[in-house]
Write a protein that holds these residues in place. Structure first.
Motif, PDB file in Angstrom:
ATOM      1  N   SER A  94       0.827  -1.213   0.000  1.00  0.00           N
ATOM      2  CA  SER A  94       0.000   0.000   0.000  1.00  0.00           C
ATOM      3  C   SER A  94       0.858   1.259   0.000  1.00  0.00           C
ATOM      4  CB  SER A  94      -0.930   0.014   1.212  1.00  0.00           C
ATOM      5  OG  SER A  94      -0.167   0.118   2.399  1.00  0.00           O
ATOM      6  N   ASP A  95       0.302   2.320  -0.587  1.00  0.00           N
ATOM      7  CA  ASP A  95       0.888   3.663  -0.522  1.00  0.00           C
ATOM      8  C   ASP A  95       0.089   4.534   0.430  1.00  0.00           C
ATOM      9  OD1 ASP A  95       2.894   3.134  -2.445  1.00  0.00           O
ATOM     10  OD2 ASP A  95       1.516   3.593  -4.078  1.00  0.00           O
ATOM     11  N   SER A 113      -4.851   2.308  -1.528  1.00  0.00           N
ATOM     12  CA  SER A 113      -4.199   2.470  -2.820  1.00  0.00           C
ATOM     13  C   SER A 113      -2.771   1.972  -2.668  1.00  0.00           C
ATOM     14  CB  SER A 113      -4.206   3.939  -3.243  1.00  0.00           C
ATOM     15  OG  SER A 113      -3.586   4.092  -4.504  1.00  0.00           O
ATOM     16  N   GLY A 114      -2.298   1.232  -3.669  1.00  0.00           N
ATOM     17  CA  GLY A 114      -0.939   0.724  -3.598  1.00  0.00           C
ATOM     18  C   GLY A 114      -0.543  -0.003  -4.864  1.00  0.00           C
ATOM     19  N   LYS A 115       0.644  -0.590  -4.849  1.00  0.00           N
ATOM     20  CA  LYS A 115       1.195  -1.264  -6.021  1.00  0.00           C
ATOM     21  C   LYS A 115       0.948  -2.763  -5.958  1.00  0.00           C
ATOM     22  CE  LYS A 115       4.727   2.103  -6.907  1.00  0.00           C
ATOM     23  NZ  LYS A 115       5.932   2.586  -6.283  1.00  0.00           N
ATOM     24  N   THR A 142       1.892  -6.116  -7.859  1.00  0.00           N
ATOM     25  CA  THR A 142       2.923  -6.595  -8.766  1.00  0.00           C
ATOM     26  C   THR A 142       2.623  -8.030  -9.182  1.00  0.00           C
ATOM     27  OG1 THR A 142       4.569  -5.180  -7.696  1.00  0.00           O
ATOM     28  CG2 THR A 142       5.408  -6.961  -9.067  1.00  0.00           C
ATOM     29  N   ALA A 176       4.461  -3.721 -11.918  1.00  0.00           N
ATOM     30  CA  ALA A 176       3.791  -3.072 -10.788  1.00  0.00           C
ATOM     31  C   ALA A 176       2.850  -1.991 -11.303  1.00  0.00           C
ATOM     32  CB  ALA A 176       4.815  -2.467  -9.837  1.00  0.00           C
ATOM     33  N   LYS A 177       1.602  -2.061 -10.879  1.00  0.00           N
ATOM     34  CA  LYS A 177       0.581  -1.068 -11.252  1.00  0.00           C
ATOM     35  C   LYS A 177      -0.146  -0.622  -9.993  1.00  0.00           C
ATOM     36  CE  LYS A 177       0.848  -1.324 -15.791  1.00  0.00           C
ATOM     37  NZ  LYS A 177       1.197  -0.187 -16.595  1.00  0.00           N
ATOM     38  N   ILE A 178      -0.523   0.654  -9.974  1.00  0.00           N
ATOM     39  CA  ILE A 178      -1.311   1.184  -8.855  1.00  0.00           C
ATOM     40  C   ILE A 178      -2.733   0.648  -8.946  1.00  0.00           C
ATOM     41  CG2 ILE A 178      -2.279   3.280  -7.797  1.00  0.00           C
ATOM     42  CD1 ILE A 178       0.695   3.028  -7.348  1.00  0.00           C
ATOM     43  N   GLN A 179      -3.222   0.122  -7.844  1.00  0.00           N
ATOM     44  CA  GLN A 179      -4.600  -0.338  -7.728  1.00  0.00           C
ATOM     45  C   GLN A 179      -5.213   0.324  -6.493  1.00  0.00           C
ATOM     46  OE1 GLN A 179      -6.214  -2.232  -9.921  1.00  0.00           O
ATOM     47  NE2 GLN A 179      -4.397  -2.620 -11.137  1.00  0.00           N
ATOM     48  N   SER A 180      -6.457   0.726  -6.607  1.00  0.00           N
ATOM     49  CA  SER A 180      -7.185   1.316  -5.479  1.00  0.00           C
ATOM     50  C   SER A 180      -8.464   0.529  -5.257  1.00  0.00           C
ATOM     51  CB  SER A 180      -7.520   2.777  -5.754  1.00  0.00           C
ATOM     52  OG  SER A 180      -6.337   3.529  -5.891  1.00  0.00           O
TER      53      SER A 180
END
Length: 186
Positions: A113-114, A126-128, A130, A135-139
């Motif tokens: 998570s970010d 929200s985070g990456k 992989t 790696a893609k941001i997903q929320s």
């Protein structure tokens, strides 16, 4: 003498109430950090193949959740892509191949998570994510009900290179794959 005694009793009751609230608060904060895994919780996925729905699950995974109001909230998870199962031999044997999860080169996926924010009924995360080294941001919204956390969100498999060679247009397998989280915080 009774007034002084009543004052002391009131102070003792107030101190007792304060201590009870302090202990209750501490245990609430302590319960905001969890380690969960595939024993009692599930991380799954679903989509369509030739118009028919399929469901799968990662049989081995683990996650650590530090949720608000803790400082520095975070979610970190790893899952074993070699243990992705749908219950269909053909699907299961295809998932591990180079065009799909490519477990020889990328045996593990992860989520870090970010940002985690409190929202009504749970958390906005929200985070990456992989997969296959991409790696893609997903929320998503992680909904809390008692000691259960659930989430459901789509990912585009083609953005991760999953099935890109054999089905680049999503004609056979849906482009969007729904990820499902069903976590028990026992």
């Amino acid at each position: 003498m009774i007034k002084g005694f009543e004052s002391k009793v009131t102070k003792i009751k107030s101190l007792g109430l304060f201590m009870l609230l302090f202990i209750a608060s501490a245990s609430v904060f302590a319960l905001q950090s969890y380690e969960v895994d595939s024993k009692g919780s599930k991380v799954g996925f679903s989509g369509t193949h030739l118009g028919m729905q399929f469901y799968g699950e990662f049989e081995t995974w683990q996650a650590k959740l530090v949720l608000p109001p803790q400082s520095n909230p975070s979610i970190t998870a790893t899952f074993d892509l070699t243990k992705a199962k749908t219950g269909d031999f053909i699907y299961d044997s295809t998932l591990v191949e180079g065009d799909w999860f490519d477990v020889e080169k990328h045996p593990q996926g992860s989520f870090v998570s970010d940002v985690i924010e409190v929202v009504e009924g749970g958390y906005k995360v929200s985070g990456k994510l992989t997969l296959r080294g991409v790696a893609k941001i997903q929320s998503f919204i992680l909904t809390q009900s008692g000691n259960k956390l659930t989430a459901e969100f789509p990912i585009n498999r083609l953005e991760y290179g999953i099935g890109l060679d054999s089905d680049p247009k999503g004609e056979w397998v849906s482009k969007d794959i729904t990820m499902r989280l069903d976590l028990s915080l026992d």
